[in-house]
Each structure stands twice: as C-alpha cells, then as structure tokens.
Design a protein around this motif. Sequence first.
Motif, short mmCIF file in Angstrom:
data_model
loop_
_atom_site.label_atom_id
_atom_site.label_comp_id
_atom_site.label_asym_id
_atom_site.label_seq_id
_atom_site.Cartn_x
_atom_site.Cartn_y
_atom_site.Cartn_z
N GLN A 1 -3.98 -4.51 -7.25
CA GLN A 1 -3.45 -4.83 -8.52
C GLN A 1 -3.89 -3.72 -9.81
O GLN A 1 -3.84 -2.84 -10.15
CB GLN A 1 -3.99 -5.97 -9.15
N ALA A 2 -5.24 -3.83 -9.47
CA ALA A 2 -6.27 -3.11 -10.04
C ALA A 2 -6.32 -1.76 -9.97
O ALA A 2 -6.12 -0.69 -10.75
CB ALA A 2 -7.93 -3.17 -10.10
N GLU A 3 -6.18 -1.28 -8.75
CA GLU A 3 -5.50 0.49 -8.89
C GLU A 3 -4.23 0.81 -9.38
O GLU A 3 -4.97 1.53 -10.01
CB GLU A 3 -5.79 1.00 -7.10
N ALA A 4 -2.92 -0.31 -9.27
CA ALA A 4 -2.02 -0.22 -9.93
C ALA A 4 -2.78 -0.06 -11.71
O ALA A 4 -2.23 0.87 -12.39
CB ALA A 4 -1.06 -1.47 -9.84
N HIS A 5 -2.98 -1.03 -12.22
CA HIS A 5 -3.69 -0.83 -13.40
C HIS A 5 -4.52 1.27 -13.50
O HIS A 5 -4.01 1.26 -14.65
CB HIS A 5 -4.67 -1.51 -14.12
N LEU A 6 -5.61 1.21 -13.02
CA LEU A 6 -6.20 2.26 -13.11
C LEU A 6 -4.91 3.05 -13.33
O LEU A 6 -5.46 4.08 -13.89
CB LEU A 6 -7.29 2.51 -12.14
N HIS A 7 -3.97 3.23 -12.41
CA HIS A 7 -3.59 4.77 -12.61
C HIS A 7 -2.77 4.47 -13.67
O HIS A 7 -2.06 5.84 -14.75
CB HIS A 7 -2.60 4.88 -11.11
N LEU A 8 -2.22 3.52 -13.96
CA LEU A 8 -0.82 4.07 -15.31
C LEU A 8 -1.95 3.46 -16.81
O LEU A 8 -0.99 4.79 -17.72
CB LEU A 8 -0.71 2.10 -15.67
N GLY A 9 -3.18 3.22 -16.91
CA GLY A 9 -3.81 4.14 -17.59
C GLY A 9 -4.33 5.30 -17.09
O GLY A 9 -4.61 5.77 -18.77
N THR A 10 -4.51 6.02 -16.57
CA THR A 10 -4.66 7.26 -16.86
C THR A 10 -3.50 8.23 -17.10
O THR A 10 -3.61 9.03 -17.90
CB THR A 10 -5.08 8.04 -15.57
N ARG B 1 1.01 -0.99 0.49
CA ARG B 1 0.19 -0.04 0.16
C ARG B 1 1.27 1.58 -0.21
O ARG B 1 0.39 2.14 -0.84
CB ARG B 1 -1.40 -0.22 1.06
N ALA B 2 1.77 1.47 0.60
CA ALA B 2 2.98 2.13 0.26
C ALA B 2 3.43 2.21 -0.94
O ALA B 2 3.75 4.16 -0.91
CB ALA B 2 4.03 1.84 1.77
N LEU B 3 3.51 1.21 -1.35
CA LEU B 3 4.68 1.83 -3.13
C LEU B 3 3.45 2.29 -3.75
O LEU B 3 3.98 3.20 -4.37
CB LEU B 3 4.70 0.23 -3.65
N MET B 4 1.47 1.61 -3.51
CA MET B 4 0.62 2.06 -4.10
C MET B 4 1.08 3.92 -3.75
O MET B 4 0.76 4.85 -4.52
CB MET B 4 -0.30 1.97 -4.05
N ASN B 5 0.79 4.13 -2.02
CA ASN B 5 0.86 5.59 -1.67
C ASN B 5 1.79 6.52 -2.90
O ASN B 5 1.72 7.80 -2.97
CB ASN B 5 0.48 5.80 -1.32
N LEU B 6 3.29 5.48 -2.55
CA LEU B 6 4.68 6.48 -3.67
C LEU B 6 4.15 6.53 -4.76
O LEU B 6 4.76 7.98 -5.45
CB LEU B 6 5.88 5.66 -3.45
N GLY B 7 3.68 5.85 -5.53
CA GLY B 7 3.50 6.22 -6.73
C GLY B 7 2.46 7.54 -6.98
O GLY B 7 2.58 8.43 -7.81
N THR B 8 1.96 7.22 -6.17
CA THR B 8 0.70 8.78 -5.98
C THR B 8 1.43 10.21 -6.08
O THR B 8 1.15 10.82 -6.91
CB THR B 8 -0.68 7.89 -5.57
N VAL B 9 2.02 10.32 -4.88
CA VAL B 9 2.93 11.27 -4.65
C VAL B 9 3.94 11.71 -5.80
O VAL B 9 3.56 12.90 -5.99
CB VAL B 9 3.92 11.00 -3.40
N LEU B 10 4.71 10.60 -6.14
CA LEU B 10 5.03 11.17 -7.21
C LEU B 10 4.47 11.65 -8.65
O LEU B 10 4.90 11.84 -8.88
CB LEU B 10 6.37 10.02 -8.49
N ALA B 11 2.94 11.12 -8.82
CA ALA B 11 3.07 11.51 -10.51
C ALA B 11 2.02 13.24 -10.13
O ALA B 11 2.33 13.80 -10.78
CB ALA B 11 0.95 9.87 -10.08
#
Length: 108
Positions: free
Chosen positions: A44-53, A9-19
């Motif tokens: 995994q679905a949330e990660a794909h959603l962010h990559l899609g965006t 979850r921290a890795l997901m949040n890191l991606g969000t902050v970086l974006a």
Amino acid sequence: LQEDPDNLRALMNLGTVLARLGRTEEAAASWRCLTEADVEPRLQAEAHLHLGTLAEERGDLPQAIEHYRRATGEEPDLVEAAGRLLTVAGDEGEGVALLEQGEDPADP
C-alpha cells in the motif's frame, strides 16, 4: 492477472509498466486499487509513493504530499517517500539527502 486476479504484486507491476509506457491514468487506476484494498502495508505504501510521484509530475503538490504522507504512515522506513515528502514540502536539502539513501521499491 488474468490467471490470478488476487496477485496484488502483479497489479503493482502492471501500474509500473503502464506508467513507463506513458499510460499514467491507467497506471494510477492500478495503484489506487491497491490503496483501497486490504493489502500488506508495504504494498500500500509503494502504491501511494507511485501515486505521489505522478501527482508531483503533474504539478499537483498538495496531492503529492498527501500520497507521500500516507506512504510514510503505512511504511515509515520507506525512505524514498520520506525524501520526496520533505523535498515537495520545502525541506529540499533533507529530502535530497534521504532520496540519495533510498532505493526504488519498484526495483526488487
């Protein structure tokens, strides 16, 4: 992540902050790690959603569609991914309606 490298979850949040800081390549790398890891389907679905965006913002619609499809395949009730998929794929009216119903998974 330094203290708990397995905290996905921290890795997901890191991606969000970086974006949000405009460091989209680094954000994408964080999210790609999640799509390749053995993680819960929702994450995994949330990660794909962010990559899609990100792909959609770059104008890479085939890549965006692929990520949105994978997001909805992992988590069919992820309304935002389904809405974006329909919008990008050409059914804008239905896509917008779904997006208006959805919530951003990045905002707990």
